[in-house]
Design an enzyme around this catalytic site. Structure first.
Site, PDB file in Angstrom:
ATOM      1  N   ASP A 266     -19.202  -4.820  10.921  1.00 18.05           N
ATOM      2  CA  ASP A 266     -17.818  -5.106  10.832  1.00 18.05           C
ATOM      3  C   ASP A 266     -17.419  -4.186   9.982  1.00 18.05           C
ATOM      4  O   ASP A 266     -16.207  -3.621  10.169  1.00 18.05           O
ATOM      5  CB  ASP A 266     -17.581  -6.452  10.474  1.00 18.05           C
ATOM      6  CG  ASP A 266     -18.202  -7.313  11.010  1.00 18.05           C
ATOM      7  OD1 ASP A 266     -18.067  -7.712  12.216  1.00 18.05           O
ATOM      8  OD2 ASP A 266     -19.376  -8.233  10.427  1.00 18.05           O
TER       9      ASP A 266
ATOM     10  N   HIS B 259     -19.450 -13.253   8.784  1.00 25.22           N
ATOM     11  CA  HIS B 259     -19.471 -12.546   9.941  1.00 25.22           C
ATOM     12  C   HIS B 259     -19.164 -13.329  11.219  1.00 25.22           C
ATOM     13  O   HIS B 259     -19.927 -13.779  11.832  1.00 25.22           O
ATOM     14  CB  HIS B 259     -21.033 -12.160  10.186  1.00 25.22           C
ATOM     15  CG  HIS B 259     -21.207 -11.486  11.641  1.00 25.22           C
ATOM     16  ND1 HIS B 259     -20.576 -10.097  11.877  1.00 25.22           N
ATOM     17  CD2 HIS B 259     -21.675 -11.827  12.563  1.00 25.22           C
ATOM     18  CE1 HIS B 259     -20.717  -9.764  13.234  1.00 25.22           C
ATOM     19  NE2 HIS B 259     -21.614 -10.791  13.846  1.00 25.22           N
TER      20      HIS B 259
HETATM   21  P1  NAX Z   1     -31.498 -10.555  22.636  1.00 23.21           P
HETATM   22  O1  NAX Z   1     -31.394 -11.942  23.222  1.00 23.21           O
HETATM   23  O2  NAX Z   1     -31.468  -9.352  23.506  1.00 23.21           O
HETATM   24  O3  NAX Z   1     -32.747 -10.586  21.772  1.00 23.21           O
HETATM   25  C1  NAX Z   1     -33.284 -11.614  20.890  1.00 23.21           C
HETATM   26  C2  NAX Z   1     -34.736 -11.832  20.940  1.00 23.21           C
HETATM   27  O4  NAX Z   1     -35.022 -12.668  19.955  1.00 23.21           O
HETATM   28  C3  NAX Z   1     -35.119 -12.532  22.375  1.00 23.21           C
HETATM   29  O5  NAX Z   1     -36.088 -11.574  22.877  1.00 23.21           O
HETATM   30  C4  NAX Z   1     -35.625 -13.798  21.955  1.00 23.21           C
HETATM   31  O6  NAX Z   1     -37.058 -14.179  22.567  1.00 23.21           O
HETATM   32  C5  NAX Z   1     -36.220 -13.468  20.521  1.00 23.21           C
HETATM   33  N1  NAX Z   1     -36.521 -14.778  19.737  1.00 23.21           N
HETATM   34  C6  NAX Z   1     -35.463 -15.748  19.826  1.00 23.21           C
HETATM   35  N2  NAX Z   1     -36.183 -16.751  18.870  1.00 23.21           N
HETATM   36  C7  NAX Z   1     -36.993 -15.957  18.402  1.00 23.21           C
HETATM   37  C8  NAX Z   1     -37.953 -16.550  17.160  1.00 23.21           C
HETATM   38  N3  NAX Z   1     -37.957 -17.932  16.603  1.00 23.21           N
HETATM   39  N4  NAX Z   1     -38.640 -15.506  16.487  1.00 23.21           N
HETATM   40  C9  NAX Z   1     -38.714 -14.276  17.150  1.00 23.21           C
HETATM   41  N5  NAX Z   1     -38.126 -13.828  18.321  1.00 23.21           N
HETATM   42  C10 NAX Z   1     -37.066 -14.707  18.523  1.00 23.21           C
HETATM   43  O7  NAX Z   1     -30.315 -10.550  21.733  1.00 23.21           O
HETATM   44  P2  NAX Z   1     -29.805  -9.506  20.860  1.00 23.21           P
HETATM   45  O8  NAX Z   1     -28.693  -8.333  21.446  1.00 23.21           O
HETATM   46  O9  NAX Z   1     -31.020  -8.340  20.403  1.00 23.21           O
HETATM   47  O10 NAX Z   1     -28.984  -9.906  19.621  1.00 23.21           O
HETATM   48  C11 NAX Z   1     -29.924 -10.550  18.665  1.00 23.21           C
HETATM   49  C12 NAX Z   1     -29.025 -11.394  17.583  1.00 23.21           C
HETATM   50  O11 NAX Z   1     -28.136 -10.495  16.856  1.00 23.21           O
HETATM   51  C13 NAX Z   1     -28.029 -12.337  18.239  1.00 23.21           C
HETATM   52  O12 NAX Z   1     -28.256 -13.569  17.606  1.00 23.21           O
HETATM   53  C14 NAX Z   1     -26.751 -11.957  18.083  1.00 23.21           C
HETATM   54  O13 NAX Z   1     -25.587 -12.855  18.141  1.00 23.21           O
HETATM   55  C15 NAX Z   1     -26.923 -11.059  16.834  1.00 23.21           C
HETATM   56  N6  NAX Z   1     -25.829 -10.200  16.486  1.00 23.21           N
HETATM   57  C16 NAX Z   1     -25.417  -9.993  15.096  1.00 23.21           C
HETATM   58  C17 NAX Z   1     -24.609  -8.959  15.049  1.00 23.21           C
HETATM   59  C18 NAX Z   1     -24.195  -8.699  13.248  1.00 23.21           C
HETATM   60  O14 NAX Z   1     -23.266  -8.079  13.065  1.00 23.21           O
HETATM   61  N7  NAX Z   1     -24.664  -9.672  12.268  1.00 23.21           N
HETATM   62  C19 NAX Z   1     -23.728  -8.173  15.890  1.00 23.21           C
HETATM   63  C20 NAX Z   1     -24.751  -7.923  17.116  1.00 23.21           C
HETATM   64  C21 NAX Z   1     -25.124  -9.228  17.678  1.00 23.21           C
HETATM   65  O15 NAX Z   1     -24.217  -9.840  18.240  1.00 23.21           O
END
Ligand code: NAX
Length: 340
Positions: free
Chosen positions: A161, A189
């Site tokens: 952000d 956030h």
């Molecule tokens: P993806 O869905 O591509 O990847 C997430 C991965 O996490 C998947 O491979 C899934 O199998 C794995 N996973 C789920 N539960 C798990 C657990 N208990 N232990 C280990 N791995 C696990 O999502 P991606 O685009 O990589 O985004 C990841 C996260 O970042 C999301 O929650 C998203 O909302 C968040 N974001 C946060 C941002 C921030 O500024 N704080 C910005 C970007 C993003 O939106």
């Protein structure tokens, strides 16, 4: 003799942001060119193959600093000896899911991961939570790691952000992004965050507000642009990226997570930055909430320190209070689930 590698754990190592993160970390962007790393990728069973495939590609890069890559679905293995933990994997909101369901599903991830960190991570571990709802997930992980790990080792990512806000200002003012200092993201956030330029300055100490007034035709026009265009655009930039790109922010999120950890470890430059940290009551934010605040790091191993004493006018106080109210509601919802 080469120094001992630093263990960096990435959760969600099979996902998009994890994929974008690991190559830059292995290339030395996180800790600098002199620090070898050991990467540990944590996944759930469904994500293991993707993480294993990424590990094969890491091997194919022959990065000189990368000493080892482990892929596992066991948190105790993943966090063993971790000095830096980047908690990216989270449960996304799916159709029909209420906010309470989302918080509960993520409490089921960040509670056990926090406990595993408390049990096996390096005693000086630093944790950044990226997975949403990031602030409250960090709160849950910190509470679950205590008392083995002090809660102030846990932070959540609002650097994306922050960087988005700087990028918007750079475009409007026609200056390089690196020339804009002391922007602040306050709060959660989420869409309630408050991107604040009231303290931001240019290299010759000109206030950004003054430069905006000059550029946009007066103070009133600048104020209107800030409230009606800048703040909503920064706060909703994630949705804009999805609409234009057809997929969520990935490289920019990974870049921000690297900025966050690198500055915490090696020190901030060019004024302060923004990070969601465990509040000690600064600016009236209830103690213990994980709230985005202006921070600096000296790179002395003590992590981020909140910049205190800034003057907030009524507008700023009101915007911060609205975001803090949301954080309090998230915390109370998690408490009602018996998690905290
Ligand atoms: P993806 O869905 O591509 O990847 C997430 C991965 O996490 C998947 O491979 C899934 O199998 C794995 N996973 C789920 N539960 C798990 C657990 N208990 N232990 C280990 N791995 C696990 O999502 P991606 O685009 O990589 O985004 C990841 C996260 O970042 C999301 O929650 C998203 O909302 C968040 N974001 C946060 C941002 C921030 O500024 N704080 C910005 C970007 C993003 O939106």
């Amino acid at each position: 003799m080469a120094s001992e590698p630093t263990t960096v754990t990435i959760t969600g190592g099979g996902g998009q942001i994890g994929y974008a993160l690991m190559f830059r970390i292995a290339a030395g962007d996180l800790l600098g060119p002199g620090r070898p790393v050991r990467l540990r990728l944590l996944e759930i069973p469904q994500g293991m193959r993707a993480a294993e495939g990424a590990a094969l590609e890491l091997q194919d890069c022959a990065f000189p600093l990368l000493r080892e890559v482990d892929v596992t679905d066991d948190p105790l293995t993943a966090f063993n000896g971790a000095r830096i933990a980047m908690l990216v994997g989270a449960r996304p909101r799916t159709a029909g899911m209420e906010r309470g369901d989302l918080l509960a599903a993520n409490a089921g991830i960040f509670g056990p991961q926090g406990r595993a960190i408390g049990a096996v991570a390096d005693e000086d571990v630093r944790v950044v939570v990226v997975g949403n709802p990031a602030n409250t997930n960090a709160l849950i992980a910190a509470a679950s790691a205590a008392p083995d790990i002090p809660t102030d080792r846990f932070t959540a990512l609002t650097r994306l952000d922050h960087n988005r806000a700087v990028g918007q200002l750079a475009e409007v003012l026609g200056v390089p992004a690196g020339e804009i200092a002391d922007v602040i993201i306050w709060g959660n956030h989420s869409a309630t965050q408050f991107p604040d330029v009231d303290h931001a300055i240019l290299p010759d100490a000109t206030p950004v507000r003054e430069a905006l007034a000059e550029r946009l035709g007066g103070e009133a026009a600048a104020a209107a642009w800030l409230d009606d265009t800048f703040i909503p655009r920064v706060a909703k930039r994630g949705a804009e990226i999805i609409e234009v790109r057809g997929s969520s922010s990935v490289a920019s999120a990974a870049n921000a997570a690297i900025d966050h950890v690198r500055d915490e470890q090696l020190g901030t430059h060019n004024g302060w930055t923004s990070a969601a940290v465990v509040s000690r009551g600064e600016y009236g934010v209830p103690e213990g909430l994980v709230c985005s605040l202006p921070v600096v790091s000296r790179g002395d191993g003590k992590g981020y320190r909140v910049i205190e004493g800034l003057h907030l006018d009524d507008r700023a106080r009101g915007r911060l209070a609205a975001s803090v109210d949301e954080l309090v509601a998230e915390r109370d919802a998690v408490r009602a689930l018996g998690v905290l």
